[in-house]
Design an enzyme around this catalytic site. Sequence first.
Site, short mmCIF file in Angstrom:
data_model
loop_
_atom_site.label_atom_id
_atom_site.label_comp_id
_atom_site.label_asym_id
_atom_site.label_seq_id
_atom_site.Cartn_x
_atom_site.Cartn_y
_atom_site.Cartn_z
N CYS A 2 0.89 -1.32 -0.14
CA CYS A 2 0.03 0.14 0.04
C CYS A 2 0.85 1.22 -0.23
CB CYS A 2 -0.87 0.10 1.20
SG CYS A 2 -2.07 -1.30 1.23
N ARG A 27 3.46 -0.12 -4.90
CA ARG A 27 3.19 -0.69 -3.92
C ARG A 27 1.82 -1.39 -3.53
NH1 ARG A 27 6.89 1.57 -0.12
NH2 ARG A 27 5.75 0.80 1.41
N TRP A 71 -2.95 -2.61 -1.49
CA TRP A 71 -2.55 -4.17 -1.76
C TRP A 71 -3.40 -4.53 -0.72
CZ3 TRP A 71 -0.74 -8.44 0.37
CH2 TRP A 71 -0.26 -9.25 -0.25
N ASN A 97 -0.90 2.06 5.99
CA ASN A 97 -0.45 1.11 5.29
C ASN A 97 0.11 0.27 6.64
OD1 ASN A 97 1.54 -0.43 3.80
ND2 ASN A 97 3.19 0.99 4.06
N GLY A 98 0.08 -0.94 6.51
CA GLY A 98 0.34 -1.88 7.55
C GLY A 98 -0.82 -2.99 7.97
N GLU A 467 16.10 -17.12 -10.93
CA GLU A 467 15.59 -15.85 -11.54
C GLU A 467 14.84 -15.78 -12.56
OE1 GLU A 467 15.31 -13.33 -9.48
OE2 GLU A 467 15.07 -11.69 -10.96
N LYS A 471 11.26 -14.23 -12.87
CA LYS A 471 10.94 -13.09 -13.91
C LYS A 471 9.74 -13.40 -14.92
CE LYS A 471 12.14 -10.81 -12.10
NZ LYS A 471 12.82 -10.35 -11.06
N GLU A 474 6.35 -13.92 -12.88
CA GLU A 474 5.82 -12.84 -12.60
C GLU A 474 5.14 -11.68 -13.55
OE1 GLU A 474 9.35 -10.51 -10.75
OE2 GLU A 474 7.64 -10.15 -9.88
N HIS A 490 14.92 -36.07 -11.55
CA HIS A 490 14.54 -36.41 -10.36
C HIS A 490 13.10 -36.30 -10.20
CE1 HIS A 490 18.24 -38.05 -9.17
NE2 HIS A 490 18.89 -36.64 -9.71
N LYS A 589 5.32 -4.13 -4.91
CA LYS A 589 6.88 -3.98 -5.02
C LYS A 589 7.48 -4.51 -3.37
CE LYS A 589 10.73 -2.49 -7.20
NZ LYS A 589 11.31 -3.61 -7.82
#
Length: 594
Positions: A2, A27, A71, A97-98, A467, A471, A474, A490, A589
């Site tokens: 947020c 955010r 968010w 925010n929190g 990575e 990438k 997402e 395996h 983010k």
Amino acid sequence: MCGIVGYIGRRQAQPVLFNCLSKLEYRGYDSCGIALLGDSIQVCKDEVRVKALEKALPPIAGLAGIGHTRWATHGEPSRANAHPHCDCTGRIAVVHNGVISNFQRLKDKLISTGHVFASETDTEVLPHLIESYYQGDLEEAVERSLADIEGSYAIIAVVAGEAKLVVARKDSPLIIGIGDRENFVASDVPAILDYTSRVVYLEDGDIALVTADGVRVRENGARIDRAEHLIQWSVADAQKSGYEHFMLKEIHEQPRVIRDTLREYISADGLAAEVIPSGEGGLENMLIAACGTSYHAALIGKYIIEQLVRVPVKVELASEFNYCGQVPPGSNALVITQSGETADALKTMKKLKEAGCQVLAITNVVGSTASRIADHVIYTRAGPEISVAATKSFISQLVALYWMALPHARVDLRTLDELIMELRQLPARVQEVLDNEAAIREHARRLARFNDVFFIGRGANYPVALEGALKLKEVSYIHAEGYAAGELKHGPFALLGAEAPVVAILASDHTGEAMLTSIKEIRARKSPLIAVVEEGNEAAGEIADSAIIVPRVNQVFSPVINTVALQLLAYYAARERGCPIDFPRNLAKSVTVE
Ligand code: M6R
């Protein structure tokens, strides 16, 4: 997660709030809202992105206001759950925010005294609590309310008829931007760069009264002076500068970012400035913790340090370490976090400090919570990273790790000189990868039609495979998995076939032979295969269906080069699929909740 903003001053607040909010969408962006402050409070909010809300609203006069981009944590994305939230009278509004962990108990109590709630959020208890304490002094009412609250918060509260913002923080970031007869409040610096570079970072427990003419900060009830900082980031750093997406801009910034980060660590005479003084135990007993992409940097850091310094390194996922991790006695701790605000990473830092470790942080954000908890900080110089997908921050973290390791490398002086020379030339090598963008885009176009993709690598390129997969998934929503090449047989082999392509990173080092064997095994299962191969090793790439050719570098640095190629692959696959690249669904983010 947020983003919150506040403005009070000489301009019309509405356009300022929207402009600031648009810079904070990284955010969270499932809904947004603003409240304009005058003799009454006008709240406008909806389950839409900032641009859409801005377009939908007529101009509303007011020289002060607050805003929020969300968010969702408590309650689905909806108009009712969007911030700002108000009390029963509609005269008090709050953005937050929190997470308020004891909200249910507070809510039940408030309901029993007649308060009526309009949302499922934890935040809504705040305006009601403030209302219950308000006797003409907003600051006092906020302070009393916060004493009842458990959890984390960055808040801005306003009350109709009082030209002031009351702001407070605990375990969530909050800054105040100082202007000329105007002041700003925001979760993060990029939000206010269009207006001012003068910033005050609030500390946990601070409550501040912000008016057009000044800022008064209090800690535990007592007045305190918080230093003003001049921000070095420019407005252009937080703009797309002609690129279609921030992600592409940030990928292209990487040669400069490497240069800027290196400049930080190279002294004027060209020698390495040691970032880890050998007197403090050097890199021995190093424990590195991080989340997401920063965790992949940590894994590569392990290879870098073990290969160059020849001491073992332990790497932990911060989110797991917080619950199950043991701190070996005498550990040197390093936490890597781009934002410096990731809740899991911050919790790890506190745990490590409680265990008696000196904690070093690699972070990109000056003044971030991580930078303040850490005993020592290494700043990366990536500049603001707006796209949710981390790209340039990751590469700058690797540069910081190289520079941590090199002064301790157990190699002869000539080899050390060569390594330093190569490190200095990395920006040029990365530029060569970027110059090959059109070819990588073609690979991405073909990859974009699949629903499942595997990435494989060995050694330091195993985390690069992780990575690459992160990438791709997402930003393009293609299901992707990164594997150590030897592990594919395996289990995951069961999924191989014409509909499951594999991207194989084929390094020209001691892992090369084994990688070729893996590639042949995969080919036999008919999976389409893209190999990432170095110049000069094209012949090896020929056993794949197609190859992305990258410049040859010393193998220690190959993760940088290969990652940049995979970033472009993910970007163009997402673009081909028409995805909202900079703001993927469900993500944010800075992950400021556990
Ligand atoms: O700010 P941090 O480096 O602590 O963030 C950690 C992760 O949330 C972050 O790297 C995330 O995985 C990226 N968005 C992935 O691109």
